[in-house]
Design a protein around this motif. Sequence first.
Motif, mmCIF file in Angstrom:
data_model
loop_
_atom_site.group_PDB
_atom_site.id
_atom_site.type_symbol
_atom_site.label_atom_id
_atom_site.label_comp_id
_atom_site.label_asym_id
_atom_site.label_seq_id
_atom_site.Cartn_x
_atom_site.Cartn_y
_atom_site.Cartn_z
ATOM 1 N N PHE A 182 131.592 -106.094 -5.481
ATOM 2 C CA PHE A 182 132.006 -105.048 -6.423
ATOM 3 C C PHE A 182 132.609 -103.834 -5.716
ATOM 4 N N LYS A 183 132.090 -103.548 -4.516
ATOM 5 C CA LYS A 183 132.682 -102.446 -3.745
ATOM 6 C C LYS A 183 134.171 -102.727 -3.487
ATOM 7 N N ARG A 184 134.470 -103.967 -3.079
ATOM 8 C CA ARG A 184 135.869 -104.322 -2.799
ATOM 9 C C ARG A 184 136.706 -104.217 -4.073
ATOM 10 N N ALA A 234 124.036 -97.706 -4.638
ATOM 11 C CA ALA A 234 124.320 -99.137 -4.534
ATOM 12 C C ALA A 234 123.985 -99.636 -3.124
ATOM 13 N N ASP A 235 124.409 -98.872 -2.104
ATOM 14 C CA ASP A 235 124.140 -99.279 -0.718
ATOM 15 C C ASP A 235 122.641 -99.326 -0.426
ATOM 16 N N GLN A 236 121.881 -98.473 -1.079
ATOM 17 C CA GLN A 236 120.454 -98.400 -0.771
ATOM 18 C C GLN A 236 119.602 -99.338 -1.601
ATOM 19 N N ARG A 251 125.221 -99.958 16.673
ATOM 20 C CA ARG A 251 125.340 -101.196 15.917
ATOM 21 C C ARG A 251 126.035 -100.975 14.579
ATOM 22 N N LYS A 252 126.117 -99.731 14.170
ATOM 23 C CA LYS A 252 126.823 -99.448 12.915
ATOM 24 C C LYS A 252 127.872 -98.380 13.174
ATOM 25 N N ASP A 253 129.045 -98.558 12.543
ATOM 26 C CA ASP A 253 130.140 -97.622 12.777
ATOM 27 C C ASP A 253 129.920 -96.288 12.074
ATOM 28 N N PRO A 259 126.903 -93.715 9.895
ATOM 29 C CA PRO A 259 125.454 -93.525 9.782
ATOM 30 C C PRO A 259 124.899 -93.794 8.371
ATOM 31 N N TRP A 260 125.534 -94.665 7.554
ATOM 32 C CA TRP A 260 124.953 -95.005 6.249
ATOM 33 C C TRP A 260 125.039 -96.485 5.995
HETATM 34 MG MG MG Z 1 127.262 -100.275 4.605
#
Ligand code: MG
Length: 185
Positions: free
Chosen positions: A112-114, A127-129, A180-182, A184-185
């Motif tokens: 759905f994000k896309r 949604a991300d959380q 490891r993540k680009d 911080p969320w």
């Molecule tokens: Mg994410």
Amino acid sequence: MIDLLILSIWLMLPAYIANPAAALLGRGRPIDMGKNFTDNKRILGDGKTVRGFILGSLCGVLIGLIQIWLAPSIAPYLAAYVGQGMLLHASYIALFTMPMGALLGDLVKSFFKRRLGFERGAMMPIADQLDFVLGAWALTYLLDGAWFVANFSLAIILTVILITPILHLATNFIGFKIGRKDVPW
Ligand code: MG
Ligand code: CTP
């Protein structure tokens, strides 16, 4: 209070582990195989990999197995906080549906994000959380409703909804710091 927190985290642990494990171990071939949807945007994006899904799920299952194995020995110590019965009430279906549901929820969210035009990695608050919480609950309710209803009281559901975004932001921040993540969320 403390009993609710302990029990909420204990119950959610296999689902909670799946996400950071996928972030740590995921790379390579994307699940959507690089293909676009009818709107000419990626179906899921490069952030959803086959390896991340499989290894993330496996890590969740492994944690759940350790929990089932540990439960009889730690239940007496936690009896003051949580009813012993709760910790000892294991489900070998939930063992799989919690982590796999979590990562399926994550996939659905990315889909759905896309569609909404968010790039891979773009922040989409709430949604991300909560995507993986809802995914874990939905799949578990569907496949082992009795276990779900026996364990997830309204108080626990509310506690999980409250603490998850905080825990999620904290782990993502660590993931960002260790590279490891680009974002911080
Ligand atoms: Mg994410
Ligand atoms: N990851 C993966 N496979 C998955 C889920 C996650 O490989 N099934 C890895 C990817 O490296 C991803 C990272 O974990 O970039 C963080 O996951 P997440 O924040 O869910 O993905 P995003 O990159 O933010 O992508 P999206 O915008 O689709 O949520």
